[in-house]
Design an enzyme around this catalytic site. Structure first.
Site, PDB file in Angstrom:
ATOM      1  N   PRO A 163       0.815  -1.214   0.000  1.00  0.00           N
ATOM      2  CA  PRO A 163       0.000   0.000   0.000  1.00  0.00           C
ATOM      3  C   PRO A 163       0.853   1.270   0.000  1.00  0.00           C
ATOM      4  O   PRO A 163       2.082   1.213   0.039  1.00  0.00           O
ATOM      5  CB  PRO A 163      -0.755  -0.124   1.328  1.00  0.00           C
ATOM      6  CG  PRO A 163       0.252  -0.766   2.236  1.00  0.00           C
ATOM      7  CD  PRO A 163       1.045  -1.721   1.366  1.00  0.00           C
ATOM      8  N   LYS A 188       4.260  -5.563  -6.574  1.00  0.00           N
ATOM      9  CA  LYS A 188       3.706  -4.327  -7.141  1.00  0.00           C
ATOM     10  C   LYS A 188       3.460  -3.328  -6.025  1.00  0.00           C
ATOM     11  O   LYS A 188       2.602  -3.555  -5.167  1.00  0.00           O
ATOM     12  CB  LYS A 188       2.388  -4.576  -7.879  1.00  0.00           C
ATOM     13  CG  LYS A 188       1.913  -3.334  -8.662  1.00  0.00           C
ATOM     14  CD  LYS A 188       0.466  -3.417  -9.062  1.00  0.00           C
ATOM     15  CE  LYS A 188      -0.452  -2.962  -7.954  1.00  0.00           C
ATOM     16  NZ  LYS A 188      -0.316  -1.515  -7.623  1.00  0.00           N
ATOM     17  N   PRO A 189       4.181  -2.209  -5.999  1.00  0.00           N
ATOM     18  CA  PRO A 189       3.882  -1.182  -5.007  1.00  0.00           C
ATOM     19  C   PRO A 189       2.644  -0.385  -5.417  1.00  0.00           C
ATOM     20  O   PRO A 189       2.186  -0.480  -6.563  1.00  0.00           O
ATOM     21  CB  PRO A 189       5.132  -0.297  -5.044  1.00  0.00           C
ATOM     22  CG  PRO A 189       5.648  -0.436  -6.439  1.00  0.00           C
ATOM     23  CD  PRO A 189       5.307  -1.851  -6.859  1.00  0.00           C
ATOM     24  N   GLU A 191       0.420   2.487  -6.822  1.00  0.00           N
ATOM     25  CA  GLU A 191       0.710   3.346  -7.966  1.00  0.00           C
ATOM     26  C   GLU A 191       1.144   4.750  -7.563  1.00  0.00           C
ATOM     27  O   GLU A 191       1.830   5.437  -8.325  1.00  0.00           O
ATOM     28  CB  GLU A 191      -0.498   3.434  -8.901  1.00  0.00           C
ATOM     29  CG  GLU A 191      -1.757   4.053  -8.308  1.00  0.00           C
ATOM     30  CD  GLU A 191      -2.714   3.002  -7.790  1.00  0.00           C
ATOM     31  OE1 GLU A 191      -3.935   3.223  -7.916  1.00  0.00           O
ATOM     32  OE2 GLU A 191      -2.260   1.979  -7.262  1.00  0.00           O
ATOM     33  N   SER A 240      -6.790  -2.362   1.465  1.00  0.00           N
ATOM     34  CA  SER A 240      -8.164  -2.197   1.935  1.00  0.00           C
ATOM     35  C   SER A 240      -8.894  -3.533   1.943  1.00  0.00           C
ATOM     36  O   SER A 240      -8.459  -4.505   1.311  1.00  0.00           O
ATOM     37  CB  SER A 240      -8.903  -1.215   1.026  1.00  0.00           C
ATOM     38  OG  SER A 240      -9.086  -1.783  -0.262  1.00  0.00           O
ATOM     39  N   GLU A 261      -3.575  -8.744   4.851  1.00  0.00           N
ATOM     40  CA  GLU A 261      -3.493  -7.830   5.990  1.00  0.00           C
ATOM     41  C   GLU A 261      -4.242  -6.579   5.558  1.00  0.00           C
ATOM     42  O   GLU A 261      -3.763  -5.793   4.735  1.00  0.00           O
ATOM     43  CB  GLU A 261      -2.031  -7.528   6.338  1.00  0.00           C
ATOM     44  CG  GLU A 261      -1.831  -7.019   7.761  1.00  0.00           C
ATOM     45  CD  GLU A 261      -2.159  -5.543   7.916  1.00  0.00           C
ATOM     46  OE1 GLU A 261      -3.279  -5.254   8.401  1.00  0.00           O
ATOM     47  OE2 GLU A 261      -1.338  -4.704   7.576  1.00  0.00           O
ATOM     48  N   CYS A 295      -3.406   1.378   9.636  1.00  0.00           N
ATOM     49  CA  CYS A 295      -4.543   0.522   9.958  1.00  0.00           C
ATOM     50  C   CYS A 295      -4.615   0.173  11.440  1.00  0.00           C
ATOM     51  O   CYS A 295      -5.631  -0.335  11.914  1.00  0.00           O
ATOM     52  CB  CYS A 295      -4.547  -0.740   9.110  1.00  0.00           C
ATOM     53  SG  CYS A 295      -2.981  -1.631   9.107  1.00  0.00           S
ATOM     54  N   GLU A 392     -13.552   2.647   8.026  1.00  0.00           N
ATOM     55  CA  GLU A 392     -12.201   3.180   8.152  1.00  0.00           C
ATOM     56  C   GLU A 392     -12.112   4.537   7.464  1.00  0.00           C
ATOM     57  O   GLU A 392     -12.483   4.682   6.295  1.00  0.00           O
ATOM     58  CB  GLU A 392     -11.202   2.201   7.524  1.00  0.00           C
ATOM     59  CG  GLU A 392      -9.762   2.515   7.819  1.00  0.00           C
ATOM     60  CD  GLU A 392      -8.832   1.396   7.372  1.00  0.00           C
ATOM     61  OE1 GLU A 392      -7.849   1.117   8.079  1.00  0.00           O
ATOM     62  OE2 GLU A 392      -9.088   0.799   6.311  1.00  0.00           O
TER      63      GLU A 392
END
Length: 489
Positions: A163, A188-189, A191, A240, A261, A295, A392
């Site tokens: 994330p 993949k991080p 964007e 998410s 997670e 989180c 959230e």
């Protein structure tokens, strides 16, 4: 612009198109789309990131698959050596990592340096040691004439998605245990925050064999290509609930393992006998850390009714001491929200708070504010079914609810879909033990909050997902268990 290496911060211009890291080298993505990276501090464009397509993802998985054929047989001591070397490189290149991440997140530089680079190096060193501590049942004759033992093996090629709230730390939490267990990776991080991960990839390439760690850039469509691909044996994501559900549904089609997670809605349960001044100070700190984009951050303050009004005043006093919104990050206690879309979502939620609530401090960001900054916000009078309580927010927004009894406090605390983190504030040891037992969360802190150590697991229940980060438990998640039985006669 084709680059054969990841440029330093000083060399990057707004026309730069970032590159994937595949098989030990930076390569231009074949995908035609681009994503603008903007500074959360100024809103200005800082670079272009590609949206990698199927060909890019195929190339990354092909490299990881080939590398796995040899990396899986590397001894634990050699994997340990590689991880220790990577930890050293993190510390040696701390300034570069900090600047790359600050461009994407706007986080205060001192926070990135301490909480992600230094802490991340320490966590890598823990995983380096954990590489040599895999456990299983002892070899024995559980059936007469036969000897059984357990092998712990890497699961294979792993797809990982991280994330934007803690880009470097989340990448390290993913790659540390996976590499320690002998897996290879395509990551993949987010964007909006890829740059510190690209620096990490370059540093990892200096100590790991080519193809062991690969990075592809892109948006959710690229993430879907990772989870749908035939190669990975496991998909791990921090994100998410909606993103986790999509990953789980996609992985289920080919029975891939998943590590989820997800979000949180952490309560801080404050009893009347607590040290109220200390609790207020720490709860505000833990609720606004990283602009509340955590989180595990305190988002719901449940306070015993006899001290409710006093505690709200203490929270407001602490909120007034916090500083954000300054272009000079050294003057900020926390930085901006990460991106314009998230900023607008938070703004909309704050504009639509119910009439029965009271905004004690903070609230809707100023229309003319530069950057995506939100002041510390405290809201009282909320009800358990309000959106602010149940969903959230991921911002420096805390709601306050009164309770009368221990039982009511537990009911309110557990009365959300999330179950990641919580805390109890009391000087009564028996009460702390009872409430810790009854809170339905993966982590419970007593008279503190948010603090993490590499040796202890981090992960939740219910909609917060399953799977543990950190600790030996996380390394085990990246292994498979094989029973081997030998006839001894």
């Amino acid at each position: 612009m084709n680059l054969n290496h990841y440029l330093s911060v000083e060399e990057i211009s707004v026309s730069t198109r970032l590159q994937n890291y595949i098989n030990g080298a930076f390569v231009a993505a074949s995908g035609a789309g681009d994503f603008e990276l903007t500074s959360p501090v100024t809103g200005e464009r800082v670079a272009l990131s590609p949206v990698s397509d199927a060909a890019d993802v195929d190339a990354a998985f092909a490299a990881a698959r080939i590398a796995f054929s040899s990396w899986k047989s590397v001894t634990p001591s050699e994997r340990q050596r590689c991880l220790l070397a990577l930890a050293d490189k993190l510390e040696q290149h701390s300034d570069e990592l900090v600047e790359a991440q600050h461009r994407n997140t706007g986080q205060p530089r001192r926070i990135i340096a301490a909480e992600e680079v230094a802490a991340g190096a320490d966590q890598l060193r823990f995983f380096a040691g954990a590489a040599r501590l895999l456990e299983g049942r002892g070899a024995a004759e559980y059936l007469e004439g036969h000897t059984s033992y357990v092998r712990r093996e890497p699961v294979g090629v792993v797809a990982q998605i991280t994330p934007w709230n803690f880009p470097l730390m989340m990448a390290l939490w993913k790659i540390g245990p996976a590499l320690a267990a002998g897996n290879t990776i395509v990551l993949k991080p987010s964007e909006t925050t890829p740059e510190s991960t690209l620096v990490l990839a370059r540093l990892a390439g200096e100590v790991l064999p080519a193809g062991v760690f690969n990075v592809v850039l892109g948006d959710s469509s690229t993430g879907a290509l990772l989870t749908d691909h035939d190669t990975p044996a496991m998909v791990a994501i921090t994100g998410s609930v909606r993103a986790g559900q999509a990953v789980a549904a996609s992985a289920a089609k080919s029975v891939k393992r998943t590590h989820l997670e997800l979000g949180g809605k952490a309560p801080a349960v404050v009893f009347a006998d607590a040290d109220l001044h200390k609790a207020a100070e720490l709860i505000l700190t833990f609720g606004t850390f990283n602009a509340g984009q955590d989180c595990t951050a305190v988002t719901r303050v449940l306070v015993q009714d006899s001290v409710h009004d006093e505690f709200v005043e203490l929270l407001a006093t602490q909120a007034a001491k916090l500083t954000t919104g300054d272009p000079d990050d050294a003057k900020n206690d926390y930085g901006p929200l990460n991106n314009a879309r998230h900023f607008e979502t938070v703004r909309t939620k704050l504009q639509r708070i119910p009439d029965h609530t009271t905004v004690v401090t903070g609230g809707v960001p100023a229309e003319d504010a530069k950057g995506f900054f939100v002041q510390p916000t405290i809201i009282t009078g909320v009800r358990q079914d309000d959106q602010l309580v149940q969903e959230e927010t991921f911002a420096p927004v805390l709601t306050v609810q009164p309770f009368s009894t221990e039982e009511e406090a537990i009911t309110l605390a557990n009365g959300v879909d999330y179950a990641l983190a919580s805390s109890v504030w009391t000087t009564n040891q028996g009460q702390a033990m009872r409430v810790s037992r009854d809170l339905d969360f993966g982590c419970v802190w007593v008279n503190t909050h948010l603090l993490l150590v590499a040796e202890m697991p981090h992960g939740g229940f219910k909609s917060s997902g399953y799977g543990k980060d950190l600790s030996l438990y996380s390394v085990e998640e990246y292994t498979r268990v094989k029973h081997v039985m030998h006839a001894v006669d």
